[in-house]
Design a protein around this motif. Structure first.
Motif, PDB file in Angstrom:
ATOM      1  N   GLU A  53      18.426 -15.951 -21.457  1.00  0.00           N
ATOM      2  CA  GLU A  53      17.975 -16.594 -20.228  1.00  0.00           C
ATOM      3  C   GLU A  53      16.757 -15.865 -19.663  1.00  0.00           C
ATOM      4  N   ASN A  54      16.795 -14.538 -19.727  1.00  0.00           N
ATOM      5  CA  ASN A  54      15.676 -13.753 -19.207  1.00  0.00           C
ATOM      6  C   ASN A  54      14.386 -14.030 -19.973  1.00  0.00           C
ATOM      7  N   TYR A  55      14.509 -14.321 -21.249  1.00  0.00           N
ATOM      8  CA  TYR A  55      13.316 -14.575 -22.057  1.00  0.00           C
ATOM      9  C   TYR A  55      12.528 -15.761 -21.530  1.00  0.00           C
ATOM     10  N   PHE A  56      13.220 -16.717 -20.953  1.00  0.00           N
ATOM     11  CA  PHE A  56      12.559 -17.924 -20.466  1.00  0.00           C
ATOM     12  C   PHE A  56      12.213 -17.832 -18.978  1.00  0.00           C
ATOM     13  N   SER A  63       0.356 -16.517 -22.019  1.00  0.00           N
ATOM     14  CA  SER A  63       1.140 -16.844 -23.213  1.00  0.00           C
ATOM     15  C   SER A  63       2.614 -16.523 -23.034  1.00  0.00           C
ATOM     16  N   LEU A  64       2.934 -15.589 -22.137  1.00  0.00           N
ATOM     17  CA  LEU A  64       4.328 -15.225 -21.893  1.00  0.00           C
ATOM     18  C   LEU A  64       5.016 -16.219 -20.968  1.00  0.00           C
ATOM     19  N   ASN A  65       4.252 -16.924 -20.171  1.00  0.00           N
ATOM     20  CA  ASN A  65       4.806 -17.930 -19.256  1.00  0.00           C
ATOM     21  C   ASN A  65       4.472 -19.317 -19.806  1.00  0.00           C
ATOM     22  N   TRP A  66       5.066 -19.622 -20.947  1.00  0.00           N
ATOM     23  CA  TRP A  66       4.637 -20.776 -21.731  1.00  0.00           C
ATOM     24  C   TRP A  66       5.424 -22.047 -21.442  1.00  0.00           C
ATOM     25  N   LEU A  67       6.522 -21.921 -20.713  1.00  0.00           N
ATOM     26  CA  LEU A  67       7.298 -23.128 -20.412  1.00  0.00           C
ATOM     27  C   LEU A  67       6.516 -24.043 -19.473  1.00  0.00           C
ATOM     28  N   PRO A  68       6.430 -25.336 -19.771  1.00  0.00           N
ATOM     29  CA  PRO A  68       5.754 -26.266 -18.855  1.00  0.00           C
ATOM     30  C   PRO A  68       6.448 -26.298 -17.495  1.00  0.00           C
TER      31      PRO A  68
END
Length: 292
Positions: free
Chosen positions: A68-71, A92-97
């Protein structure tokens, strides 16, 4: 919760201890083990998002909070990178739309895949949903057409309202390792194509048959699209093999009442939950990324 026919939810069971991957998975969740320069689950989530999924439900347990932390956004790391002028790396680390959310719910007891899927019901509600097994990573380096397996399944579901299960042809010597689809009509195998997905009604599955007893060579890959009715069948399913609630038992019930289709897969998949195949997959992914 309002019911829709559009598939925007995906359930990813991540509660397993990854015993096939020990000792690597002793302290690091197997889903976070790398394939090239990214964790295996990263590719699975990207696949779901590309297919139109907006809400991802991770079904895990207390020791899997690292997934969960990864996202999530690590604000301290993000600030440090940006302060050092590493904007591109931070992005690039905050890649979730922005329109995609990730939730985690705990399975509680290790009662099998069917039980894990059922645990997602409070979030999914009466909506149809996809299930993606994180051990199975579809090749993201093939053509765009080959990346669309889940999108094709979702489109087929929304047109027919029949639950979909992804399958792929396997070699004769590997048939005994998988759940094998039993087609309603034997001549459907002759209609398979190497360059396009296909849908067929399925009458059931035979779990790990000997070659002589196998109804086909089409093995379940680890991608599903279900109507919410599967939750009712899972709630009624009694524990069987290993004291677990089997997803296949609920699928059999769904076949008998609503009908279920299989979708033939394009491209190839990797088993990231088995040590031998994982190491081969890691080398392949790393080579592809180094060549990019």
């Amino acid at each position: 919760m309002l019911m829709t026919t559009q598939v925007t939810h995906a359930v990813i069971p991540v509660a397993g201890f990854g015993t096939r991957m020990l000792p690597l998975s002793k302290s690091v969740p197997k889903e976070l083990l790398p394939l090239g320069n990214r964790p295996a689950i990263h590719y699975v989530i990207e696949e779901a998002i590309a297919a139109g999924i907006k809400h991802i439900v991770l079904v895990g347990h207390a020791q899997k909070s690292a997934i969960e932390n990864y996202f999530d956004v690590n604000a301290e790391l993000d600030n440090q990178l940006r302060a050092k002028g590493k904007e591109e790396l931070a992005d690039s680390l905050n890649w979730l739309p922005e329109d995609v959310s990730v939730s985690m719910i705990r399975q509680g007891k290790p009662l099998g895949l069917g039980h894990a899927v059922l645990k997602a019901r409070p979030i999914v509600g009466d909506n149809p949903f996809a299930v993606l097994l994180p051990d199975v990573v579809l090749n993201p380096f093939t053509t765009d057409m080959d990346k669309d397996n889940l999108a094709y399944m979702i489109q087929s579901f929304e047109q027919s309202n029949h639950s979909q299960i992804l399958v792929s042809a396997v070699a004769d010597e590997d048939v005994h390792k998988y759940g094998i689809a039993k087609l309603k009509e034997a001549d459907q195998l002759e209609q398979l194509s190497d360059n396009k997905n296909a849908n067929f009604a399925v009458s059931g599955f035979v779990e790990k048959p000997q070659l002589a007893d196998a109804p086909s060579n089409l093995a379940v890959v680890g991608r599903y699209v279900f109507t919410a009715s599967i939750f009712d069948y899972l709630a009624e399913t009694k524990p069987s093999v290993g004291g677990e609630i089997q997803l296949t038992d609920a699928i059999d019930a769904l076949i008998s009442t609503q009908g279920v289709d299989i979708t033939t897969m394009l491209g190839e998949s990797f088993d990231a939950g088995d040590m031998t195949s994982y190491m081969k997959a890691f080398i392949y992914f790393a080579e592809q990324q180094l060549q990019a």
